[in-house]
Design a protein around this motif. Structure first.
Motif, PDB file in Angstrom:
ATOM      1  N   ASP A  49       0.808  -1.219   0.000  1.00  0.00           N
ATOM      2  CA  ASP A  49       0.000   0.000   0.000  1.00  0.00           C
ATOM      3  C   ASP A  49       0.843   1.271   0.000  1.00  0.00           C
ATOM      4  OD1 ASP A  49      -2.841   0.907   0.073  1.00  0.00           O
ATOM      5  OD2 ASP A  49      -2.108   1.977   1.840  1.00  0.00           O
ATOM      6  N   SER A  50       2.115   1.177   0.366  1.00  0.00           N
ATOM      7  CA  SER A  50       2.943   2.391   0.391  1.00  0.00           C
ATOM      8  C   SER A  50       3.176   2.953  -1.011  1.00  0.00           C
ATOM      9  CB  SER A  50       4.270   2.136   1.115  1.00  0.00           C
ATOM     10  OG  SER A  50       5.117   1.267   0.385  1.00  0.00           O
ATOM     11  N   GLY A  51       3.094   2.131  -2.057  1.00  0.00           N
ATOM     12  CA  GLY A  51       3.207   2.643  -3.431  1.00  0.00           C
ATOM     13  C   GLY A  51       2.082   3.614  -3.758  1.00  0.00           C
ATOM     14  N   PRO A  52       0.816   3.211  -3.606  1.00  0.00           N
ATOM     15  CA  PRO A  52      -0.276   4.162  -3.820  1.00  0.00           C
ATOM     16  C   PRO A  52      -0.243   5.346  -2.841  1.00  0.00           C
ATOM     17  CG  PRO A  52      -1.108   1.929  -3.949  1.00  0.00           C
ATOM     18  CD  PRO A  52       0.327   1.830  -3.495  1.00  0.00           C
ATOM     19  N   GLN A  53       0.214   5.110  -1.617  1.00  0.00           N
ATOM     20  CA  GLN A  53       0.343   6.232  -0.680  1.00  0.00           C
ATOM     21  C   GLN A  53       1.314   7.273  -1.231  1.00  0.00           C
ATOM     22  OE1 GLN A  53       1.256   5.100   3.415  1.00  0.00           O
ATOM     23  NE2 GLN A  53       0.035   3.246   3.186  1.00  0.00           N
ATOM     24  N   MET A  54       2.427   6.810  -1.801  1.00  0.00           N
ATOM     25  CA  MET A  54       3.390   7.751  -2.366  1.00  0.00           C
ATOM     26  C   MET A  54       2.787   8.509  -3.550  1.00  0.00           C
ATOM     27  SD  MET A  54       6.184   9.358  -2.275  1.00  0.00           S
ATOM     28  CE  MET A  54       7.331   8.498  -1.210  1.00  0.00           C
ATOM     29  N   ALA A  55       1.932   7.840  -4.324  1.00  0.00           N
ATOM     30  CA  ALA A  55       1.257   8.537  -5.430  1.00  0.00           C
ATOM     31  C   ALA A  55       0.408   9.689  -4.894  1.00  0.00           C
ATOM     32  CB  ALA A  55       0.401   7.557  -6.233  1.00  0.00           C
ATOM     33  N   ILE A  56      -0.255   9.472  -3.762  1.00  0.00           N
ATOM     34  CA  ILE A  56      -1.055  10.525  -3.137  1.00  0.00           C
ATOM     35  C   ILE A  56      -0.151  11.686  -2.712  1.00  0.00           C
ATOM     36  CG2 ILE A  56      -2.470  11.110  -1.128  1.00  0.00           C
ATOM     37  CD1 ILE A  56      -3.572   8.183  -1.287  1.00  0.00           C
ATOM     38  N   VAL A  57       0.929  11.353  -2.003  1.00  0.00           N
ATOM     39  CA  VAL A  57       1.854  12.390  -1.533  1.00  0.00           C
ATOM     40  C   VAL A  57       2.441  13.150  -2.714  1.00  0.00           C
ATOM     41  CG1 VAL A  57       4.054  12.796  -0.333  1.00  0.00           C
ATOM     42  CG2 VAL A  57       2.384  11.182   0.625  1.00  0.00           C
ATOM     43  N   TRP A  58       2.906  12.408  -3.729  1.00  0.00           N
ATOM     44  CA  TRP A  58       3.513  13.046  -4.900  1.00  0.00           C
ATOM     45  C   TRP A  58       2.513  14.002  -5.566  1.00  0.00           C
ATOM     46  CZ3 TRP A  58       2.723  13.545 -10.076  1.00  0.00           C
ATOM     47  CH2 TRP A  58       3.792  14.062 -10.814  1.00  0.00           C
ATOM     48  N   ALA A  59       1.268  13.556  -5.733  1.00  0.00           N
ATOM     49  CA  ALA A  59       0.256  14.399  -6.376  1.00  0.00           C
ATOM     50  C   ALA A  59      -0.005  15.666  -5.557  1.00  0.00           C
ATOM     51  CB  ALA A  59      -1.040  13.615  -6.585  1.00  0.00           C
ATOM     52  N   HIS A  60      -0.029  15.542  -4.232  1.00  0.00           N
ATOM     53  CA  HIS A  60      -0.220  16.728  -3.393  1.00  0.00           C
ATOM     54  C   HIS A  60       0.923  17.722  -3.573  1.00  0.00           C
ATOM     55  CE1 HIS A  60      -3.731  16.432  -0.711  1.00  0.00           C
ATOM     56  NE2 HIS A  60      -3.621  15.125  -0.901  1.00  0.00           N
ATOM     57  N   VAL A  61       2.156  17.221  -3.501  1.00  0.00           N
ATOM     58  CA  VAL A  61       3.324  18.106  -3.571  1.00  0.00           C
ATOM     59  C   VAL A  61       3.480  18.718  -4.959  1.00  0.00           C
ATOM     60  CG1 VAL A  61       5.858  18.180  -3.448  1.00  0.00           C
ATOM     61  CG2 VAL A  61       4.551  16.946  -1.697  1.00  0.00           C
ATOM     62  N   MET A  62       3.330  17.921  -5.992  1.00  0.00           N
ATOM     63  CA  MET A  62       3.641  18.380  -7.345  1.00  0.00           C
ATOM     64  C   MET A  62       2.453  19.011  -8.083  1.00  0.00           C
ATOM     65  SD  MET A  62       6.801  17.761  -7.267  1.00  0.00           S
ATOM     66  CE  MET A  62       7.151  18.369  -8.900  1.00  0.00           C
ATOM     67  N   ARG A  63       1.210  18.663  -7.691  1.00  0.00           N
ATOM     68  CA  ARG A  63       0.046  19.120  -8.465  1.00  0.00           C
ATOM     69  C   ARG A  63      -1.051  19.775  -7.642  1.00  0.00           C
ATOM     70  NH1 ARG A  63      -0.926  13.623 -11.956  1.00  0.00           N
ATOM     71  NH2 ARG A  63       0.909  13.794 -13.301  1.00  0.00           N
ATOM     72  N   ASP A  64      -0.928  19.830  -6.312  1.00  0.00           N
ATOM     73  CA  ASP A  64      -2.038  20.261  -5.461  1.00  0.00           C
ATOM     74  C   ASP A  64      -3.283  19.437  -5.765  1.00  0.00           C
ATOM     75  OD1 ASP A  64      -0.680  22.231  -3.986  1.00  0.00           O
ATOM     76  OD2 ASP A  64      -0.932  23.669  -5.631  1.00  0.00           O
ATOM     77  N   ALA A  65      -3.064  18.128  -5.916  1.00  0.00           N
ATOM     78  CA  ALA A  65      -4.126  17.182  -6.234  1.00  0.00           C
ATOM     79  C   ALA A  65      -3.939  15.954  -5.339  1.00  0.00           C
ATOM     80  CB  ALA A  65      -4.054  16.783  -7.704  1.00  0.00           C
ATOM     81  N   SER A  66      -4.739  14.953  -5.532  1.00  0.00           N
ATOM     82  CA  SER A  66      -4.551  13.679  -4.865  1.00  0.00           C
ATOM     83  C   SER A  66      -4.673  12.580  -5.915  1.00  0.00           C
ATOM     84  CB  SER A  66      -5.561  13.475  -3.732  1.00  0.00           C
ATOM     85  OG  SER A  66      -5.183  12.376  -2.925  1.00  0.00           O
ATOM     86  N   ALA A  67      -4.559  11.337  -5.481  1.00  0.00           N
ATOM     87  CA  ALA A  67      -4.573  10.213  -6.423  1.00  0.00           C
ATOM     88  C   ALA A  67      -5.234   9.002  -5.785  1.00  0.00           C
ATOM     89  CB  ALA A  67      -3.140   9.878  -6.840  1.00  0.00           C
ATOM     90  N   LEU A  68      -5.857   8.202  -6.593  1.00  0.00           N
ATOM     91  CA  LEU A  68      -6.432   6.917  -6.163  1.00  0.00           C
ATOM     92  C   LEU A  68      -5.985   5.839  -7.137  1.00  0.00           C
ATOM     93  CD1 LEU A  68     -10.119   7.789  -5.215  1.00  0.00           C
ATOM     94  CD2 LEU A  68      -8.261   7.158  -3.671  1.00  0.00           C
ATOM     95  N   PRO A  69      -5.523   4.688  -6.608  1.00  0.00           N
ATOM     96  CA  PRO A  69      -5.038   3.627  -7.504  1.00  0.00           C
ATOM     97  C   PRO A  69      -6.168   3.059  -8.356  1.00  0.00           C
ATOM     98  CG  PRO A  69      -5.136   2.822  -5.251  1.00  0.00           C
ATOM     99  CD  PRO A  69      -5.451   4.289  -5.203  1.00  0.00           C
TER     100      PRO A  69
END
Length: 189
Positions: free
Chosen positions: A96-116
């Motif tokens: 689950d840490s892979g999708p968690q990192m996608a969420i963090v990355w999207a917040h930092v880089m895009r001011d967005a979030s992500a769902l697998p």
């Protein structure tokens, strides 16, 4: 939508009699410094309780990807009343840490979030416990703002590939920001 018996997820598992050997892993990923710490990410952006809080530190995060320290969980911590002869083959907290990192990355880089939404393939290498490891979150180039697509490699302290998630795809949108954060429980990092 979907009624009784509707398939929400679909997977195919290929089991082998032996786990492939782990091999040395070389990554070209050298992201710039992370502008956020893990405790902030779990408190403000993620929604994962202590068993899923396996990210322990961010070594770097930029438009190309991220590096993070990972602390695996034990089967006994999830199933305290079950006698397990072996520990996890696929640790749910690490996966689950892979999708968690996608969420963090999207917040930092895009001011967005992500769902697998999709995993191409998840493979395990080497025997024995995973132990502390490094996550290499390698983004695919040239993706639009509605997708976070990455390969995620988990490398042990000896520099060997132990777990590889290929073609992880997440839907990404500023509208998804409302789904995260607000975890009022324990932050274990």
């Amino acid at each position: 939508a979907g009624g009784k018996g509707a398939a929400y997820y679909k997977a195919t598992a290929h089991l082998a009699s032996e786990i492939p050997e782990s091999t040395p892993y070389q990554s070209t990923l050298q992201p710039g410094p992370a502008s956020v710490d893990v405790a902030h990410a779990y408190r403000e952006w993620l929604f994962h309780g202590p068993r899923f809080q396996t990210m322990r530190g961010f070594d770097g995060l930029d438009k190309r990807g991220a590096l993070a320290d990972i602390q695996p969980t034990s089967a006994a911590s999830w199933l305290p009343n079950v006698q397990a002869e072996h520990d996890w083959l696929f640790d749910p907290g690490v996966i689950d840490s892979g999708p968690q990192m996608a969420i963090v990355w999207a917040h930092v880089m895009r001011d967005a979030s992500a769902l697998p939404s999709r995993f191409g393939r998840v493979r395990r290498f080497g025997t024995g416990p995973l132990g502390k490891c490094k996550m290499h979150f390698l983004l695919y180039p040239d993706q639009d703002d509605s997708t976070v697509k990455a390969d995620v490699a988990f490398v042990d302290q000896q520099g060997h590939l132990r777990l590889f998630m290929e073609e992880m795809e997440c839907s990404s949108s500023p509208a998804l920001v409302r789904l995260g954060g607000g975890w009022k429980g324990e932050i274990s990092v």
